[in-house]
Design an enzyme around this catalytic site. Structure first.
Site, PDB file in Angstrom:
ATOM      1  CE  LYS A  39      -0.416  -0.472   4.986  1.00 21.80           C
ATOM      2  NZ  LYS A  39      -0.750   0.375   6.081  1.00 21.80           N
ATOM      3  NE  ARG A 136      -6.013   0.367  12.169  1.00 22.46           N
ATOM      4  CZ  ARG A 136      -4.806   0.377  11.608  1.00 22.46           C
ATOM      5  NH1 ARG A 136      -3.902   1.295  11.983  1.00 22.46           N
ATOM      6  NH2 ARG A 136      -4.464  -0.499  10.700  1.00 22.46           N
ATOM      7  CE1 TYR A 266      13.225  31.447   3.852  1.00 21.06           C
ATOM      8  CE2 TYR A 266      12.819  29.082   3.943  1.00 21.06           C
ATOM      9  CZ  TYR A 266      12.853  30.268   3.227  1.00 21.06           C
ATOM     10  OH  TYR A 266      12.524  30.270   1.907  1.00 21.06           O
TER      11      TYR A 266
HETATM   12  C1  LIG Z   1      -4.030  -4.119   8.040  1.00 21.46           C
HETATM   13  C2  LIG Z   1      -2.546  -4.069   7.916  1.00 21.46           C
HETATM   14  N1  LIG Z   1      -1.849  -5.220   7.786  1.00 21.46           N
HETATM   15  C3  LIG Z   1      -0.503  -5.231   7.664  1.00 21.46           C
HETATM   16  C4  LIG Z   1       0.219  -4.059   7.684  1.00 21.46           C
HETATM   17  C5  LIG Z   1       1.721  -4.123   7.562  1.00 21.46           C
HETATM   18  O1  LIG Z   1       2.317  -3.699   8.778  1.00 21.46           O
HETATM   19  P1  LIG Z   1       3.895  -3.655   8.919  1.00 21.46           P
HETATM   20  O2  LIG Z   1       4.353  -2.616   7.956  1.00 21.46           O
HETATM   21  O3  LIG Z   1       4.111  -3.237  10.337  1.00 21.46           O
HETATM   22  O4  LIG Z   1       4.417  -5.001   8.610  1.00 21.46           O
HETATM   23  C6  LIG Z   1      -0.454  -2.841   7.814  1.00 21.46           C
HETATM   24  C7  LIG Z   1       0.307  -1.588   7.839  1.00 21.46           C
HETATM   25  O5  LIG Z   1      -0.005  -0.601   8.400  1.00 21.46           O
HETATM   26  C8  LIG Z   1      -1.874  -2.842   7.942  1.00 21.46           C
HETATM   27  O6  LIG Z   1      -2.569  -1.711   8.061  1.00 21.46           O
END
Ligand SMILES: Cc1ncc(COP(=O)(O)O)c(C=O)c1O
Length: 374
Positions: A39, A136, A266
């Site tokens: 993602k 969540r 700045y």
């Molecule tokens: C639902 C879900 N699964 C898995 C992951 C992967 O987590 P990680 O990057 O800590 O392995 C995430 C990441 O935020 C997540 O939201």
């Protein structure tokens, strides 16, 4: 790592060989199916290239938050199973079902919307998401019997196929995660009693997959570990046998010899206290370099370690390199693989008061990604 190509002001190199290595390493450790989380554009590394490298390293499935991210991966020619688990209120799922995207379902409303998108030939492929304590999304224990019963009915009608059941852990403590796991197991038992038989059970992300073996079940969702970064305070990538895949670098854009008393950037938060050399690095907060790390973010130039001097601006920041021999065009490395001498993304996270996830994920679109493989 060789220097920046001529004419390149800034870039992030993405080592797909490192991604492949990391997934292979973690797959060997956990001994179950690995769903690689790609993602947010593969945590900033590029979703399609990260997906391809993760699959080459032994991941059997992929995960994203949004259906749009999943469809983009299909568009890029990725035909592995992809799960998407976060949906807008009122979302419809026709294209997702048509393209074989697996859908995380967190409520009765989502279940009905997903089933409505199924066609005669194509049932919607579902992973039921259970709320086990993170607060969540996910089906809450009070509502689960109703959702499971409806899911079983829709499955009998051939409108959906429930192939997975999952949840997500807080990593607040091992005890908190064990409590969530127990709630999850109770939910799986209730789903089974309702006539469902989801093949895949997954609750662990990188942290628990490494540290809490009982959470591995028969699939783990690995995100940060894919990219070679550690989710643990006090344990490095190398401690985990992982290799950071992203290296962020820029070409020094200007060098200026100045006297003592020169204000820098700045607000003049930094003033030189001696005659010295200032090097200008063309990366700023527009590129995802956190302004909170002003004055402290680590930078390596010409094999020596320095820190940001003064405030990080939108496009650039300054490094006081003292009497070091630094020239325009020299390579400045913000982060990469510490075993190769670069500061780590975690050092930038510490400097900015955040986590390494945010450092790599927020590297901006203006920074070209260049794929390498080592
Ligand atoms: C639902 C879900 N699964 C898995 C992951 C992967 O987590 P990680 O990057 O800590 O392995 C995430 C990441 O935020 C997540 O939201």
């Amino acid at each position: 790592m060789s220097g920046l190509p001529a004419g390149v002001m800034r870039e992030a190199t993405i080592d797909v060989g490192a991604i492949e290595h990391n997934v292979r390493q973690l797959r060997r450790l956990v001994g179950v199916e690995v769903l690689a989380v790609v993602k947010a554009d593969g945590y900033g590394h590029g979703a399609a290239r990260s997906a391809a490298a993760a699959l080459a390293g032994g991941a059997s499935r992929l995960g994203v938050a949004d259906v749009a991210e999943a469809l983009a991966l299909r568009g890029a020619g990725i035909d592995a199973p992809i799960l998407a688990w976060l949906h807008a209120p009122g979302a419809t799922f026709g294209e997702a079902v048509e393209r074989g995207i697996e859908l995380g379902v967190s409520s009765l409303e989502q279940l009905n919307a997903v089933a409505a998108a199924a066609t005669g030939e194509r049932p919607a492929i579902v992973h039921l998401k259970l709320e086990t304590g993170l607060g969540r999304n996910g089906i809450s224990p009070g509502a689960d019997r109703i959702v499971f019963a409806e899911a079983a009915r829709l499955e009998r009608l051939g409108r959906i196929r429930v192939i997975g059941i999952f949840s997500h852990l807080s990593n607040a403590s091992a005890d908190a995660d064990r409590t969530a796991l127990a709630r999850f197991e109770a939910g799986v038992a209730a789903a089974t009693a309702s006539g469902l038989s989801p093949r895949l059970r997954h609750i662990a992300a990188t942290h628990a997959a490494i540290d809490l073996p009982e959470t591995r079940l028969n699939c783990v969702r690995i995100g940060i570990g894919v990219y070679g970064l550690s989710p643990f305070a006090g344990r490095s990538s190398a401690d985990l046998g992982l290799r950071p895949a992203m290296t962020l670098r820029a070409s020094v854009a200007a060098v200026r010899r100045v006297a003592a008393g020169q204000g820098v950037s700045y607000g003049y938060d930094y003033t030189t206290d001696r005659e010295t050399t200032l090097a200008l690095v063309p990366l700023g907060y527009a590129d995802g370099v956190p302004r909170q790390a002003s004055g402290i973010g680590p930078v390596r130039i010409g094999g020596q370690g320095f820190h940001v001097a003064g405030r990080i601006a939108m496009d650039q920041f300054v490094v006081d390199v003292g009497d070091a021999e630094v020239s325009v065009g020299d390579e400045a490395t913000l982060f990469g693989d510490p075993t190769l001498g670069a500061p780590g993304a975690t050092a930038w996270a510490d400097a900015a008061g955040t986590i390494n996830y945010e450092i790599v994920t927020r590297i901006g679109a203006r920074v070209p990604r260049r794929q390498v493989s080592s």
